[in-house]
Design an enzyme around this catalytic site. Structure first.
Site, PDB file in Angstrom:
ATOM      1  N   HIS A  49       0.385  -0.561   0.050  1.00  0.00           N
ATOM      2  CA  HIS A  49       0.345   0.539  -0.126  1.00  0.00           C
ATOM      3  C   HIS A  49       1.282   1.001   0.058  1.00  0.00           C
ATOM      4  CE1 HIS A  49      -3.299  -2.291   1.585  1.00  0.00           C
ATOM      5  NE2 HIS A  49      -3.585  -2.669   0.827  1.00  0.00           N
ATOM      6  N   HIS A 132     -10.302  -6.885   5.070  1.00  0.00           N
ATOM      7  CA  HIS A 132      -9.221  -7.669   4.455  1.00  0.00           C
ATOM      8  C   HIS A 132      -8.724  -8.157   3.681  1.00  0.00           C
ATOM      9  CE1 HIS A 132      -5.268  -6.329   5.172  1.00  0.00           C
ATOM     10  NE2 HIS A 132      -4.944  -5.818   5.079  1.00  0.00           N
ATOM     11  N   GLU A 134      -6.113 -10.067   3.646  1.00  0.00           N
ATOM     12  CA  GLU A 134      -5.434 -11.317   4.862  1.00  0.00           C
ATOM     13  C   GLU A 134      -6.623 -11.754   5.175  1.00  0.00           C
ATOM     14  OE1 GLU A 134      -2.261  -9.873   7.096  1.00  0.00           O
ATOM     15  OE2 GLU A 134      -2.597 -11.283   8.673  1.00  0.00           O
ATOM     16  N   ASN A 228      -1.844   0.483   8.581  1.00  0.00           N
ATOM     17  CA  ASN A 228      -1.036   0.968   9.429  1.00  0.00           C
ATOM     18  C   ASN A 228      -0.189   1.749   9.297  1.00  0.00           C
ATOM     19  OD1 ASN A 228       2.157   0.780   8.851  1.00  0.00           O
ATOM     20  ND2 ASN A 228       0.859  -1.017   7.251  1.00  0.00           N
TER      21      ASN A 228
HETATM   22  S1  SF4 Z   1       3.221  -7.020   9.219  1.00  0.00           S
HETATM   23 FE1  SF4 Z   1       4.335  -9.009   9.769  1.00  0.00          FE
HETATM   24  S2  SF4 Z   1       2.527 -10.270   8.731  1.00  0.00           S
HETATM   25 FE2  SF4 Z   1       2.168  -8.358   7.378  1.00  0.00          FE
HETATM   26  S3  SF4 Z   1       3.916  -8.431   5.817  1.00  0.00           S
HETATM   27 FE3  SF4 Z   1       4.499  -7.242   7.424  1.00  0.00          FE
HETATM   28  S4  SF4 Z   1       6.584  -9.597   8.706  1.00  0.00           S
HETATM   29 FE4  SF4 Z   1       4.164 -10.395   7.557  1.00  0.00          FE
END
Ligand code: SF4
Length: 298
Positions: A49, A132, A134, A228
């Protein structure tokens, strides 16, 4: 007066994103070394992103496609969030399509736990945002017919379930996972918990919180479409109202640092190092000082 920049030690790419970008770069680098019939290189959704990083990959020949139906040949890179089981099967069924898997190993682990739980007779509680990609990929690994719960309300309302297993989206907070565990323990006689949270998010948040508390002005670098990064900006703003979320150094205006002598800098897990470097260069130019002291903060 010496100006000071404090950079969060964890600012920028996490392990999984670094790995995914390296895989995409390597795949793009191999282009043209085959027999000339290798076809296009595509990523199923943006690899990360961050529009600037995706733009650079596009220049190297990696184009973004939104669905499996858009892919008929060539290589397809599966990004760090992973892909649903049905999408993977559809890709595997396409002749002339090669899958390049950049799923983060931590996400793969969560998918595996979800599958194992469902195969061993456990209902599965998935802690995370059901919209999401994931979480969609984790849920897709749960066998058909097995009850799946993605909210505390659903856990509380569950009927006829004797044992449940819990997995979490890798970016969830520990507190949220524990709230689900508490609700599940009240509802089900047997509960198994797999802590599939990756500490990359928590670490960035902890460091940024500390930094925002001591900086005169705080900068959060990263894509506006990165959840994030937006969360980091919210957290910093709550502590330091002089927080700016910007994508690139081009948005850094002199007025943002007026009267400040300590600037804090953090960046989301999908922000490349060259964006951070570009920001520092521009800040040096704005502050017009020979020496900016740059230290890492933890
Ligand atoms: S935040 Fe953690 S789980 Fe997500 S891509 Fe990065 S290392 Fe992998």
């Amino acid at each position: 007066m010496t100006k000071k920049v404090l950079i969060a030690r964890s600012a920028g790419f996490c392990f999984g994103v670094k790995r995914a970008i390296a895989i995409a770069d390597e795949t793009a680098g191999k282009r043209g070394t085959g027999d000339g019939r290798e076809g296009p290189i595509q990523s199923l959704g943006p690899i990360i992103h961050n529009p600037q990083a995706v733009g650079r990959l596009q220049e190297k020949g990696v184009r973004v496609v939104e669905t499996v139906d858009d892919i008929s040949c060539g290589k397809v890179i599966v990004r760090s969030h992973g892909v649903t089981r049905s999408d993977r099967a559809a890709l595997e069924g396409k002749e002339g399509v090669t899958i390049v898997d950049a799923t983060c190993p931590f996400v793969t682990k969560a998918q595996e736990h979800a599958r194992t739980l469902s195969r061993n007779g456990y209902a599965v509680v998935v802690v995370g945002d059901p919209n999401h990609p994931e979480v969609k990929s984790i849920i897709s690994y749960i066998d058909k017919g097995v009850p799946v719960f993605t909210s505390i309300a659903e856990v509380k309302a569950a009927k006829g379930v004797r044992k449940a297993g819990i997995v979490a989206q890798t970016t969830q907070s520990f507190e949220n996972l524990m709230a689900f565990v508490a609700a599940a323990m009240k509802r089900f006689p047997e509960v198994r918990v797999f802590n599939t949270i990756c500490n990359a998010t928590a670490l960035r948040q902890q460091e940024s919180t500390g930094l925002a508390g001591i900086a005169d002005v705080m900068f959060v670098l990263g894509g506006y479409n990165s959840a994030n990064t937006r969360r980091l900006a919210e957290i910093c703003k709550a502590i330091n109202p002089r927080t700016h979320h910007i994508e690139t150094e081009g948005e850094l205006a002199p007025s943002m640092v007026e009267g400040a002598s300590v600037a804090g800098v953090t960046a989301g897990a999908s922000t490349p190092q060259w964006i951070i470097d570009g920001f520092l260069e521009r800040l040096k130019g704005i502050w017009k000082c020979d020496r900016i002291e740059v230290s890492f903060y933890r």
